[in-house]
Structures are given as structure tokens and as C-alpha cells.
Design a protein around this motif. Structure first.
Motif, PDB file in Angstrom:
ATOM      1  N   MET A   1      -5.799  -1.284   3.549  1.00 15.09           N
ATOM      2  CA  MET A   1      -4.561  -1.068   2.803  1.00 15.09           C
ATOM      3  C   MET A   1      -4.566   0.326   2.187  1.00 15.09           C
ATOM      4  N   LYS A   2      -3.364   0.867   2.054  1.00 11.09           N
ATOM      5  CA  LYS A   2      -3.144   2.097   1.309  1.00 11.09           C
ATOM      6  C   LYS A   2      -2.299   1.734   0.091  1.00 11.09           C
ATOM      7  N   LEU A   3      -2.906   1.829  -1.075  1.00  9.56           N
ATOM      8  CA  LEU A   3      -2.248   1.463  -2.314  1.00  9.56           C
ATOM      9  C   LEU A   3      -1.892   2.723  -3.085  1.00  9.56           C
ATOM     10  N   LEU A   4      -0.779   2.700  -3.791  1.00  4.93           N
ATOM     11  CA  LEU A   4      -0.327   3.875  -4.515  1.00  4.93           C
ATOM     12  C   LEU A   4       0.474   3.441  -5.730  1.00  4.93           C
ATOM     13  N   ARG A   5       0.821   4.411  -6.558  1.00  3.25           N
ATOM     14  CA  ARG A   5       1.644   4.184  -7.745  1.00  3.25           C
ATOM     15  C   ARG A   5       2.776   5.196  -7.713  1.00  3.25           C
ATOM     16  N   PHE A   6       3.976   4.733  -7.965  1.00  2.00           N
ATOM     17  CA  PHE A   6       5.138   5.607  -7.838  1.00  2.00           C
ATOM     18  C   PHE A   6       6.017   5.479  -9.073  1.00  2.00           C
ATOM     19  N   GLY A   7       6.705   6.570  -9.386  1.00  2.00           N
ATOM     20  CA  GLY A   7       7.631   6.569 -10.505  1.00  2.00           C
ATOM     21  C   GLY A   7       7.261   7.610 -11.545  1.00  2.00           C
ATOM     22  N   PRO A   8       8.068   7.733 -12.593  1.00  2.00           N
ATOM     23  CA  PRO A   8       7.821   8.738 -13.627  1.00  2.00           C
ATOM     24  C   PRO A   8       6.484   8.515 -14.317  1.00  2.00           C
ATOM     25  N   ALA A   9       5.913   9.589 -14.832  1.00  2.00           N
ATOM     26  CA  ALA A   9       4.633   9.493 -15.534  1.00  2.00           C
ATOM     27  C   ALA A   9       4.741   8.517 -16.694  1.00  2.00           C
ATOM     28  N   GLY A  10       3.806   7.589 -16.750  1.00  2.00           N
ATOM     29  CA  GLY A  10       3.803   6.585 -17.802  1.00  2.00           C
ATOM     30  C   GLY A  10       4.609   5.345 -17.476  1.00  2.00           C
ATOM     31  N   ALA A  11       5.361   5.374 -16.381  1.00  2.00           N
ATOM     32  CA  ALA A  11       6.175   4.217 -15.999  1.00  2.00           C
ATOM     33  C   ALA A  11       6.028   3.923 -14.507  1.00  2.00           C
ATOM     34  N   GLY A  15       2.410   0.083  -5.572  1.00  2.00           N
ATOM     35  CA  GLY A  15       3.035  -0.023  -4.258  1.00  2.00           C
ATOM     36  C   GLY A  15       2.009  -0.051  -3.149  1.00  2.00           C
ATOM     37  N   HIS A  16       2.522  -0.331  -1.960  1.00  2.00           N
ATOM     38  CA  HIS A  16       1.712  -0.368  -0.745  1.00  2.00           C
ATOM     39  C   HIS A  16       2.401   0.494   0.302  1.00  2.00           C
ATOM     40  N   LEU A  17       1.647   1.350   0.977  1.00  2.00           N
ATOM     41  CA  LEU A  17       2.190   2.158   2.060  1.00  2.00           C
ATOM     42  C   LEU A  17       1.970   1.411   3.361  1.00  2.00           C
ATOM     43  N   ASP A  18       3.062   1.006   4.019  1.00  2.00           N
ATOM     44  CA  ASP A  18       2.907   0.204   5.230  1.00  2.00           C
ATOM     45  C   ASP A  18       2.664   1.088   6.447  1.00  2.00           C
ATOM     46  N   ASP A  20       4.463   1.917   8.800  1.00  2.00           N
ATOM     47  CA  ASP A  20       5.596   2.781   9.157  1.00  2.00           C
ATOM     48  C   ASP A  20       5.819   3.902   8.142  1.00  2.00           C
ATOM     49  N   GLY A  21       4.905   4.010   7.174  1.00  2.00           N
ATOM     50  CA  GLY A  21       5.033   5.048   6.166  1.00  2.00           C
ATOM     51  C   GLY A  21       6.020   4.725   5.064  1.00  2.00           C
ATOM     52  N   GLN A  22       6.444   3.456   4.971  1.00  2.00           N
ATOM     53  CA  GLN A  22       7.365   3.041   3.920  1.00  2.00           C
ATOM     54  C   GLN A  22       6.584   2.519   2.715  1.00  2.00           C
ATOM     55  N   VAL A  23       7.084   2.823   1.537  1.00  2.00           N
ATOM     56  CA  VAL A  23       6.478   2.289   0.323  1.00  2.00           C
ATOM     57  C   VAL A  23       7.108   0.933   0.024  1.00  2.00           C
ATOM     58  N   ARG A  24       6.264  -0.058  -0.204  1.00  2.00           N
ATOM     59  CA  ARG A  24       6.735  -1.398  -0.564  1.00  2.00           C
ATOM     60  C   ARG A  24       6.290  -1.714  -1.987  1.00  2.00           C
ATOM     61  N   ASP A  25       7.192  -2.293  -2.733  1.00  2.00           N
ATOM     62  CA  ASP A  25       6.993  -2.527  -4.164  1.00  2.00           C
ATOM     63  C   ASP A  25       6.098  -3.751  -4.370  1.00  2.00           C
ATOM     64  N   LEU A  26       4.963  -3.528  -5.036  1.00  2.00           N
ATOM     65  CA  LEU A  26       4.024  -4.610  -5.330  1.00  2.00           C
ATOM     66  C   LEU A  26       4.223  -5.198  -6.723  1.00  2.00           C
ATOM     67  N   SER A  27       5.268  -4.804  -7.427  1.00  2.00           N
ATOM     68  CA  SER A  27       5.521  -5.353  -8.756  1.00  2.00           C
ATOM     69  C   SER A  27       5.620  -6.879  -8.677  1.00  2.00           C
ATOM     70  N   GLY A  28       4.930  -7.546  -9.560  1.00  2.00           N
ATOM     71  CA  GLY A  28       4.933  -9.004  -9.546  1.00  2.00           C
ATOM     72  C   GLY A  28       3.874  -9.591  -8.650  1.00  2.00           C
TER      73      GLY A  28
END
Length: 280
Positions: A1-11, A15-18, A20-28
Motif C-alpha cells: 500500500m501507498k499511504l498518504l495525508r492530504f489537505g491543509p497543514a494541521g487538517a 488517504g491511499h494511493l491506488d 491508477d494514481g488516484q487518492v482514496r479517502d481513508l477517513s473513517g
């Protein structure tokens, strides 16, 4: 897996990079990636999820550091044969250990802010190890079983702070933004042989570092085992494994970063970083 964090600093969100190079939201699905959130058990729970069913993030925006925070930001110095030679040092007989402060952690594309008094700002591309389980006096044979994944780290260094003020190297390694990390935390199954990864740095498009982890004096297996002889490593701890030759301090004449300079760092299978140097 390729795991990442996206969004403004502190918020940031996890996510997961699939494929196909798409970011999928792992929230929840996943806690933020820090501490027990990157334990081997937590990663197994993510694997057990149907990741292809998660929502695609059309515009993830800023990519944050792949770890939300680190309790211990540990480092190995002089761990590439050619780097030791360029600094005029004897290759060490045991790993040279030091640390960066956890407050230096920053995103892979965030600006690097030059602190007041900085005159000799330098780059260091490094393979980062993220620990995934409590690790105390582990054998070399079992050491890799404690690794959650790998990432790129730029061990940004202010050589004047590091070398001209006595004591440990930490003071030259720890200013805010001196720890760009990510873009991804990549699990070992996607990395393969971690001792055969090309890594490089360019500054304003000019190649400064170009090497391979097979030049490491102490391997990942040896580093994790050695560190665990003296300290208990915990899930989410980050270990930088040293930099290859080509740092600014080692060049003749020496070259250091100026405001506006752009560094691009790459490691096979781990992605790339792009950071610009800016004034305080």
C-alpha cells in the motif's frame, strides 16, 4: 500500500494511493498515521478493507507529511561509503546515531524556511524507516518484521549550526521545516529489496546526489537491530538511514542553498519531493 495525508497543514486526512494514481479517502477507515495508527495491526485492518470502494478525492491539494507526528525522529550519520569519503571521515565501525526534533516534520512539497543566521543550508536525501511494532533488542533476522513501511526524508542540515557550535549534530538538523517526509508511506511488500533502491537529489535541475541504497554501510536490518539494543522503538518512530555522497558541504568548492533554490528528491518506489527554499 501507498499511504498518504492530504489537505491543509494541521487538517490533513488519511488517504491511499491506488494503482491508477488516484487518492482514496481513508477517513473513517483509518486513524491518522502516527503511533498506533501505523502499527502492523492497524495496517492489516486497512488491507482488509475494500480500498477500491472508497471515495476518490478529485483534487487532494496539498500533500502533507506521510506521518502526522513522530515521537522519535532518529538518524544514522555517515552511513554511505562514498559520503564518508567525501567528508574526510573514516567509515564508522558502528552506526553513528543522532536525532532531529519532531517539530521539524513537514510535507514533501512544503517550503523549507531558512532560519535566522543560516549561511550553510544543505540537502540530504535519505531512506526513512517507519517502525510498526514495539522493538526491543530484536535480532537482525527478525528486524524487518518490525517495519511498517518506508518513505523519503530530506535531512535538511544547517552546517554552521551543526558544526560550529559544539556538542551534538541535532542543533543543525532540527529547525522548523527541516524534515520533509513523504509523499507516501509505502509498505514493504511494495518496496521489495530495500537495499537496491536508487535515490537522487537535484538542485535547480542539476543532479547533486545519485546513488543506491546498496552503498549503505549498515543495512536497514542492521540499523533496526542495532538501535533496539539501546532503546525501545515504538510504532510510528521514524529512522533516517543516512545520505549518499553529493551533499553541498562535500563538494569542491562547497555549494549551499540560496533563497529560491528548488530541491527535487527521488527514491525508487517511494515517490518524489519538491521543496523551495524561502526566507524566514
Amino acid at each position: 500500500m501507498k499511504l498518504l495525508r492530504f489537505g491543509p497543514a494541521g487538517a490533513e486526512k488519511p488517504g491511499h494511493l491506488d494503482d491508477d494514481g488516484q487518492v482514496r479517502d481513508l477517513s473513517g477507515v483509518a486513524d491518522d498515521f502516527a503511533g498506533d495508527g501505523v502499527s502492523l495491526e492497524a495496517l492489516d485492518r486497512i488491507r482488509a478493507t475494500d480500498l477500491s470502494s472508497l471515495p476518490v478525492v478529485a483534487d487532494p491539494g496539498r500533500i502533507g507529511p506521510c506521518l502526522a507526528r513522530v515521537a522519535n525522529f532518529l538518524c544514522v550519520g555517515l552511513n554511505y561509503t562514498q559520503h564518508a569519503i567525501e567528508t574526510g571521515a573514516e567509515p564508522p565501525k558502528e552506526p553513528v546515531l543522532f536525532n532531529k526534533t519532531s517539530s521539524c516534520l513537514s510535507g514533501p512539497n512544503d517550503p523549507i524556511r531558512r532560519p535566522n543566521g543560516s549561511q550553510r543550508l544543505d540537502w540530504e536525501v535519505e531512506l526513512g524507516i517507519v517502525i510498526g511494532a514495539e522493538t526491543w533488542q530484536v535480532s537482525e533476522d527478525d528486524a524487518l518484521d518490525r517495519v511498517a513501511g518506508y518513505c523519503i526524508v530530506n535531512d535538511v542540515s544547517e552546517r554552521g549550526f551543526q558544526l560550529d557550535h559544539g556538542g551534538q549534530w541535532t542543533k543543525g538538523k532540527s529547525a522548523p521545516t527541516f524534515g520533509p517526509t513523504g509523499p507516501w508511506l509505502v509498505t514493504p511488500d511494495e518496496v521489495g529489496d530495500v537495499q537496491k533502491l536508487a535515490l537522487s537529489t537535484t538542485v535547480n535541475g542539476e543532479t547533486m546526489q545519485s546513488s543506491n541504497t546498496d552503498d549503505m554501510i549498515f543495512t536497514v536490518r542492521q540499523i533496526v537491530s542495532y538501535m533496539s539494543r539501546f532503546m525501545k522503538l515504538m510504532p510510528g518512530d521514524l529512522i533516517c538511514t543516512g545520505t549518499p555522497e553529493g551533499v553541498g558541504m562535500g563538494r569542491s568548492p562547497q555549494v549551499f542553498l540560496k533563497d529560491g533554490d528548488v530541491m527535487e528528491l527521488r527514491i525508487d518506489k517511494l515517490g518524489q519531493q519538491r521543496c523551495e527554499v524561502v526566507g524566514t
